[in-house]
Design an enzyme around this catalytic site. Structure first.
Site, mmCIF file in Angstrom:
data_model
loop_
_atom_site.group_PDB
_atom_site.id
_atom_site.type_symbol
_atom_site.label_atom_id
_atom_site.label_comp_id
_atom_site.label_asym_id
_atom_site.label_seq_id
_atom_site.Cartn_x
_atom_site.Cartn_y
_atom_site.Cartn_z
ATOM 1 N N GLY A 1 -1.107 -1.721 -4.110
ATOM 2 C CA GLY A 1 -0.420 -1.770 -5.392
ATOM 3 C C GLY A 1 -0.549 -3.132 -6.040
ATOM 4 O O GLY A 1 -1.313 -3.984 -5.597
ATOM 5 N N ASP B 1 -3.958 -2.847 8.653
ATOM 6 C CA ASP B 1 -4.591 -3.522 7.507
ATOM 7 C C ASP B 1 -4.354 -5.023 7.635
ATOM 8 O O ASP B 1 -4.123 -5.714 6.646
ATOM 9 C CB ASP B 1 -4.041 -2.994 6.184
ATOM 10 C CG ASP B 1 -4.938 -3.372 4.997
ATOM 11 O OD1 ASP B 1 -6.151 -3.580 5.214
ATOM 12 O OD2 ASP B 1 -4.432 -3.477 3.874
ATOM 13 N N VAL C 1 1.196 -6.703 -7.161
ATOM 14 C CA VAL C 1 2.259 -7.618 -6.742
ATOM 15 C C VAL C 1 2.605 -8.530 -7.910
ATOM 16 O O VAL C 1 1.718 -9.131 -8.523
ATOM 17 C CB VAL C 1 1.837 -8.455 -5.518
ATOM 18 C CG1 VAL C 1 2.974 -9.377 -5.088
ATOM 19 C CG2 VAL C 1 1.426 -7.552 -4.364
#
Length: 540
Positions: free
Chosen positions: A30, A146, A32
């Site tokens: 997404g 990740d 930030v």
């Protein structure tokens, strides 16, 4: 049938409480942004999902359940989650703000950080292992999958805070919502991905060993201060090479002989990125190896390392502002620098600047160089022979921003903004008058801006080459008017003052009276401004 809503123990944070939202970065999970919580009066970070179409209740609940799990993972080296912003057109996780950015920035911004002391590098590696080991010891284990230097954040004292763990649903939703593959940094993630994960069928068996492979790559990166596989541009080449057993070089060129505990660290690296997942050690074993290494450094050396980095960072920020100021004076020696926004009036034939001391004034003049006039991104402003070059790029040193005033008209209000005012010596520019006004009226604009006004704003931005095609599509493909307006305002925060002025002007043109009073600005199309200037010069 809709899924049952998640009853979250996470504090609910309304969107309108997140003031001064400013874009920081964009990745697979997404966008930030930084913000200031209106009630808490502290800076926070907001990671919000890329939403291009309405989420199903089940999808939203999956994401909220993940956030709930993250909230339970409270540990010294895990990024704390403060709450969730769950609204129909905005879904975001609110976390603590990390002032020193990511490990990736520390390692690879070598001008800002020319030297990263060894004690601090080893402390960072130790704290990463502590954080991931904690996640793996949760019941059930929480796997990161990740782990990379971009997701290892650094607090005010350069202690590690691991972010973006356990966000598989979040990443999946974000990627499926994204229209552009470029929004997901696949190449960067591939570097840290173990070869068995190239084949989806193998993931379940080897998943617990995924993070240790990523950690081995990170150790190599911390010791070398180089990007893994930096000469390879195609992710498929990296995947093929790694699947054949190739890894980043551990020779003297990449890992010099003067690295403390070099032999031990190379042994740890090579076992961590072993081709066979079963041969990779656990994080507990890594910690047992690292603890004696940490004990070889005295506590004072860590403190000295942190002070050295802070001092270097401040000096570089100060030097950047000084050089920018010097360059500005060289480019435009007759245009004085203001310390902040000021209101001025212009008379019939010349422009005066009111100085900080009452009763003093100076004329503004600037060269008639046609290069200034032809600059594509200029924020055109002048009186007679005054022109000022302006760039939308926030890293460029802008001379001055002024409203244009024709001597044939009545005196007008003139705003002069100094974009070099730095916030906390960080080298970031303060927003201009139009940007500040939009930020202060954000929620009012969201509720009142009509679809017609929105479309006119986008058309005007396109005609002036102020908006990229990707940003235009991102705004226009939002499902509702309010989500389109929110995205437009988010883009305004990034693009700067000239972008903001167009929006303010369109709001005025569409008589959005509920937003009054408007700031005193003037937006000009490029060609009339240029023609007026050339006509003036020819008449002289």
């Amino acid at each position: 049938m809709s899924a049952e809503p998640v009853c979250s123990a996470l504090p609910a944070i309304p969107y309108h409480k997140l003031a001064d939202l400013r874009y920081l970065s964009r990745g697979a999970s997404g966008t930030v942004s930084s913000a200031r919580h209106a009630d808490w009066r502290v800076q926070v970070a907001v990671k919000h999902l890329h939403i291009h179409s309405p989420l199903l209740d089940s999808e939203r609940n999956d994401v909220l359940r993940e956030a709930e799990i993250l909230h339970k993972a409270r540990f010294s080296y895990i990024l704390p989650i403060l709450g969730i912003c769950n609204e129909p057109e905005f879904l975001g996780i609110v976390t603590e703000y990390m002032p020193n950015g990511s490990l990736n920035e520390l390692l690879h911004r070598k001008i800002e950080y020319p030297d990263v002391p060894w004690p601090l590098r080893f402390r960072i590696l130790h704290e990463i292992a502590l954080g991931v080991n904690y996640l793996h010891n949760m019941n059930p284990p929480l796997l990161h999958h990740d782990l990379k230097t971009q997701n290892i954040l650094l607090d005010n004292e350069f202690h590690v805070k691991i972010a973006d763990f356990g966000l598989s649903k979040w990443r999946m939703m974000s990627l499926s919502q994204s229209r552009s593959s470029k929004s997901a940094p696949e190449g960067g993630t591939i570097v840290y991905m173990p070869p068995e994960n190239y084949e989806p069928g193998q993931k379940a068996r080897a998943s617990v060993k995924h993070d240790i492979y990523s950690y081995a790559i990170i150790i190599w990166e911390v010791l070398s201060r180089k990007q893994p596989f930096e000469d390879v541009t195609n992710p498929l080449q990296i995947m093929y090479s790694v699947s054949q057993g190739h890894r980043p070089d551990t020779n003297e060129e990449s890992l010099p002989f003067d690295i403390p505990h070099r032999a031990l660290m190379i042994s740890l690296i090579e076992s961590g990125w072993a081709q066979n997942p079963d041969e990779r050690p656990s994080f507990l074993k890594c910690l047992i190896e690292l603890e004696p290494v940490l004990r070889t450094f005295e506590e004072i050396t860590f403190l000295e390392a942190v002070i050295q980095l802070k001092k270097t960072k401040l000096q570089n920020a100060s030097r950047t502002v000084h050089l920018s100021d010097k360059k500005k004076r060289e480019l435009s020696p007759n245009i004085p620098v203001n310390s902040g926004p000021r209101e001025e009036s212009c008379g019939s034939s010349q422009l005066h600047k009111t100085s900080g001391s009452p009763g003093t004034s100076r004329s503004l003049s600037a060269p008639q160089d046609k290069d200034f006039l032809s600059a594509k991104t200029q924020d055109f402003s002048a009186l007679h022979q005054c022109s000022v070059n302006h760039s939308r790029n926030s890293d460029f040193c802008v001379d001055c921003q002024v409203a244009f005033c024709d001597h044939r008209t009545a005196p007008c209000s003139l705003a002069i903004v100094n974009p070099l005012s730095a916030e906390g010596n960080s080298g970031r520019f303060q927003p201009g008058i139009a940007q500040q006004w939009i930020q202060s009226k954000r929620e009012d604009i969201v509720s009142q801006m009509t679809e017609a006004c929105l479309n006119q704003s986008l058309d005007a931005l396109l005609s002036r080459d102020l908006i990229m095609k990707e940003d235009y599509e991102l705004i226009s493909t939002k499902p509702t008017r309010t989500s389109k307006v929110r995205q437009l305002l988010d883009t305004t925060d990034i693009q700067g003052e000239e972008f903001a002025r167009v929006i303010v002007q369109k709001l005025k043109d569409n008589k959005q009276m509920g937003l009054q009073p408007y700031p005193e600005i003037l937006v000009l199309s490029q060609s009339p401004s240029l023609n007026f200037f050339h006509n003036k010069s020819h008449k002289k």
